[in-house]
Motif scaffolding. Structure first.
Motif, short mmCIF file in Angstrom:
data_model
loop_
_atom_site.label_atom_id
_atom_site.label_comp_id
_atom_site.label_asym_id
_atom_site.label_seq_id
_atom_site.Cartn_x
_atom_site.Cartn_y
_atom_site.Cartn_z
N HIS A 121 -6.79 -5.03 2.88
CA HIS A 121 -7.47 -6.10 3.62
C HIS A 121 -6.42 -7.07 4.14
CE1 HIS A 121 -11.14 -8.16 4.74
NE2 HIS A 121 -10.58 -9.31 4.39
N THR A 165 0.85 -1.19 0.00
CA THR A 165 0.00 0.00 0.00
C THR A 165 0.88 1.24 0.00
OG1 THR A 165 -1.83 1.12 1.13
CG2 THR A 165 -0.16 0.09 2.53
N GLU A 184 -0.46 6.68 7.87
CA GLU A 184 -1.81 6.61 7.32
C GLU A 184 -1.66 6.20 5.86
OE1 GLU A 184 -4.28 7.26 9.36
OE2 GLU A 184 -3.23 8.26 11.01
N THR A 224 -9.69 -8.22 8.09
CA THR A 224 -10.18 -6.88 8.36
C THR A 224 -9.49 -5.88 7.44
OG1 THR A 224 -8.50 -6.48 10.06
CG2 THR A 224 -10.60 -7.40 10.79
N THR A 225 -10.08 -4.70 7.33
CA THR A 225 -9.50 -3.62 6.53
C THR A 225 -8.74 -2.69 7.46
OG1 THR A 225 -11.29 -3.75 4.92
CG2 THR A 225 -10.01 -1.72 4.98
N VAL A 226 -7.49 -2.39 7.11
CA VAL A 226 -6.67 -1.50 7.93
C VAL A 226 -6.15 -0.35 7.08
CG1 VAL A 226 -5.98 -3.31 9.53
CG2 VAL A 226 -4.59 -2.89 7.52
N SER A 227 -5.95 0.79 7.70
CA SER A 227 -5.46 1.97 6.98
C SER A 227 -4.47 2.77 7.81
CB SER A 227 -6.64 2.86 6.58
OG SER A 227 -7.38 3.26 7.73
N ARG A 228 -4.02 2.17 8.95
CA ARG A 228 -3.14 2.91 9.84
C ARG A 228 -2.27 1.93 10.60
NH1 ARG A 228 -2.98 5.19 15.07
NH2 ARG A 228 -2.31 7.37 15.10
N ASP A 269 -3.32 3.88 2.16
CA ASP A 269 -4.51 3.42 1.44
C ASP A 269 -5.01 2.13 2.09
OD1 ASP A 269 -4.29 5.52 -0.33
OD2 ASP A 269 -3.08 4.39 -1.75
N PRO A 270 -6.31 2.00 2.32
CA PRO A 270 -6.84 0.81 3.01
C PRO A 270 -6.48 -0.49 2.30
CG PRO A 270 -8.52 2.52 2.85
CD PRO A 270 -7.37 2.96 1.99
#
Length: 667
Positions: A344, A319, A339, A348-352, A341-342
């Motif tokens: 999977h 990402t 931070e 789960t979806t993570v963005s951080r 881009d999201p």
């Protein structure tokens, strides 16, 4: 049952039948609404004939009583954890070692999904649930019987009147986990990090009705003790079938594996398919099928030799970092986070993801705009693994760590020997916020309802500025606030009032003293007994406490020497906050009285038993070697603690000498 009206008996039978179909067979025949109608009808009959209601009625599962603080349950046989393997070569080594250990026995295995939940041990007497305990440290667990009775998936009554001790896993399905977190966030509570944490927290609720509302489920996979009229199962496969026949839910995807190649095929089948399950699994478990062979193979102090957990490798995703942000914790530490881009990962979806500190960013040369690989450490915490420098866009710049606090603008400092930059302004709004959240957290003052959003609201309205202000809040002040009202306001005031007399250990931990976690807080409370004695202690007196080194002692002494902290404590006490004194345990008299002992390496008996014998002989057992250590007990593979002992000239003895001094090894 014979005295009941026919329809009432029929309802009990119907509901138990549908419970089995839903939780055990996973093949429900009726809708949730139809099931609820049966339960409501039964409640009506029970209201007419209360004297005929059996103790295991399905209408009584959630329980109305408040569970006690969970008492200890000591296991006759330890509840062991599993050794891990991470690739096929290590799996073959496991099979080879068992071949060497059991040269005259043929080997076959059973493969099972490794449920990512909370281990549980349940005892049934004459087919009725009489006790449930968490695994704890393997020797002593927590009594959670009332809460386990509240879990509809776990039967109160088996299909046969057997005496049985079984081991299983309590878990929270993913869909219910997501729903629970949405509800918690809407109510102003911090969301659970993952389904395992949610299951653990849900099972440890003081009110079983809360446990019942969470939708926990369970799978069972081991018979630890069998006292039925029929012969005990001879294999693990037979044990799983028997558990299912008794009405206990068993994860249905287990497979008999005749050899190691079949085990490898089982791994390959679930490598990707696991993401389609309704629950989290972090690997597979392989066990010798022959239970007599299991007993012959035995166990180490920590794990059985006849079983192993194959852990799936952490998933990685590529990402792009869009920003690096800085947050300020309750001790003033500035923590950077990426931070991005999201993506999977592990369901789960993570963005951080945390970037830990300035050194981590510099050593990995992480920049805004970089393409990075991220994964979940232990399939839980997102982390940046590495930068793909070949994809680095032109014009990126090294990240410059701020030297001022982003929350209050005060100068930040990096003290010698530390990796963190820190804001020293005790009035910093970010530190005040985090300190209030910590003060009211479950392991501190345990103020139910004082979550992040509630703290933010109280700060925004100017109603609190420090922990003491919490104890001045009234229902009239809270009722007009958003998300409150008379009931919520009364509940929060009641929860705050209930926290006025927590234990001294909880209070010390709640103060947020640097380097003082739950364990150190408990040690300090046990040693000093009262808050006044602790506040009056100097650095040298604190260093005499086991597990309290110079760094912790200095931090605690400095905290209580600060007039602002003393004023806060005085104000808390004036508002009725008085931690309960703890009676210091008198030192045991014995052959090692006054000794400060460290145990390192593998011994022939469990570490827990060794430390108990040492304590009974008068010794203080600590976890690290220091100048206060008077004796080190070294087993096999002792590691760096032995080197440290030699460096400091601390006497070292082996296990044989230990038992000689203690008057003999345990039988």
């Amino acid at each position: 049952m014979a005295e009941m009206p026919a329809r009432m008996r029929e309802l009990y039978d119907l509901i138990r039948h549908h419970d089995r179909l839903y939780y055990v067979e996973q093949a429900p025949e009726i809708t949730d609404e139809e099931y609820d109608a049966l339960v409501e009808e039964l409640k009506g009959w029970e209201a007419r004939y209360p004297e005929l209601v059996p103790p295991d009625s399905p209408t009584r599962r959630p329980g109305g009583e408040r569970a006690p603080e969970f008492g200890p349950v000591t296991f006759e046989d330890p509840v062991l954890s599993l050794a891990n393997v991470h690739d096929f070569d290590e799996l073959r080594d496991f099979d080879r070692r068992l071949g060497e250990l059991l040269p005259d026995r043929p080997r076959s295995y059973v493969g099972e999904l490794k449920i990512d939940g909370l281990s549980i041990v349940i005892t049934y007497h004459e087919g009725r649930l009489v006790r449930a305990a968490t695994r704890g440290d393997g020797w002593v667990g927590e009594d959670v019987t009332a809460n386990v009775r509240a879990i509809a998936a776990i039967p109160d009554t088996l299909t046969a009147p057997v005496d049985l001790e079984v081991r299983g896993e309590i878990y929270l399905p993913r869909e219910r986990f997501a729903r629970l977190n949405r509800t918690r966030e809407a109510e102003g509570f911090y969301p659970f990090a993952n389904p395992r944490n949610a299951a653990s927290g849900s099972l440890r609720q003081l009110d079983p009705r809360i446990t019942a509302s969470r939708g926990l489920e369970g799978f069972f996979y081991q018979i630890r003790a069998w006292r039925g009229s029929d012969p005990a199962p001879a294999t693990q496969a037979e044990a799983l079938v028997r558990l299912h026949e008794l009405g206990l839910p068993v994860e249905p995807h287990w497979r008999e594996c005749p050899d190691v190649e079949a085990m490898i095929a089982y791994v390959e089948a679930w490598q990707e398919a696991r993401h389609q399950l309704a629950f989290d699994t972090d690997g597979l478990v392989f066990k010798l099928n022959d239970l007599a062979a299991q007993a012959q193979a035995g166990a180490t102090a920590k794990a059985p030799r006849w079983a192993v957990a194959y852990k799936f490798p952490p998933e990685e995703a590529l990402t792009r970092i869009r920003a690096i942000t800085i947050t300020v914790g309750r001790t003033g530490v500035l923590t950077p986070a990426a931070e991005f881009d999201p993506v999977h990962l592990a369901g789960t979806t993570v963005s951080r993801a945390s970037l830990h500190n300035e050194d981590f960013i510099r050593d990995h040369d992480i920049r805004v705009g970089d393409w990075v690989y991220v994964r979940k450490a232990g399939e839980i915490i997102p982390e940046v693994v590495r930068v793909d420098r070949e994809r680095r866009p032109p014009g990126t710049e090294p990240f410059l760590f701020p030297h001022t606090c982003p929350a209050c603008g005060s100068p930040a400092v990096r003290l010698p020997g530390e990796a963190a930059w820190r804001c020293l302004n005790l009035s910093c709004p970010a530190q005040v916020r985090e300190g209030l959240i910590h003060f009211g957290s479950r392991d501190a003052m345990d103020i139910d309802g004082l979550g992040e959003k509630t703290v933010d609201l109280l700060l925004e309205q100017g109603l609190v500025h420090d922990p003491a202000d919490l104890y001045t809040l009234t229902v009239d002040q809270l009722t007009p606030l958003p998300r409150f009202g008379p009931v919520a306001a009364a509940n929060l005031v009641r929860a705050i009032d209930a926290s006025r007399h927590r234990s001294l250990a909880r209070f010390i931990y709640a103060l947020g003293i640097r380097y003082v976690g739950e364990k150190v807080a408990a040690v300090l409370a046990q040693h000093f007994g009262t808050l006044d004695r602790l506040m009056a202690a100097g650095v040298e007196e604190m260093q005499a406490v086991p597990d309290v080194g110079e760094r912790i002692a200095t931090s605690v002494a400095d905290f209580f020497a600060d007039e602002r902290n003393r004023a806060l404590i005085a104000r808390l006490r004036a508002l009725g906050v008085e931690p309960e004194a703890e009676r210091a345990a008198p030192p045991a008299a014995g052959p090692l009285q006054g000794q400060v002992v460290v145990v390192t390496g593998r011994l022939s008996v469990s570490r827990r038993e060794v430390e108990a014998r040492l304590a009974a002989a008068g010794a203080a057992v600590t976890g690290s070697v220091s100048r206060r250590t008077t004796l080190v007990v070294a087993g096999e593979d002792p590691g760096s603690k032995l080197d440290r002992a030699r460096e400091l000239g601390v006497p070292v003895i082996d296990e044989a000498e230990l038992w000689r001094r203690l008057g003999g090894r345990p039988s």
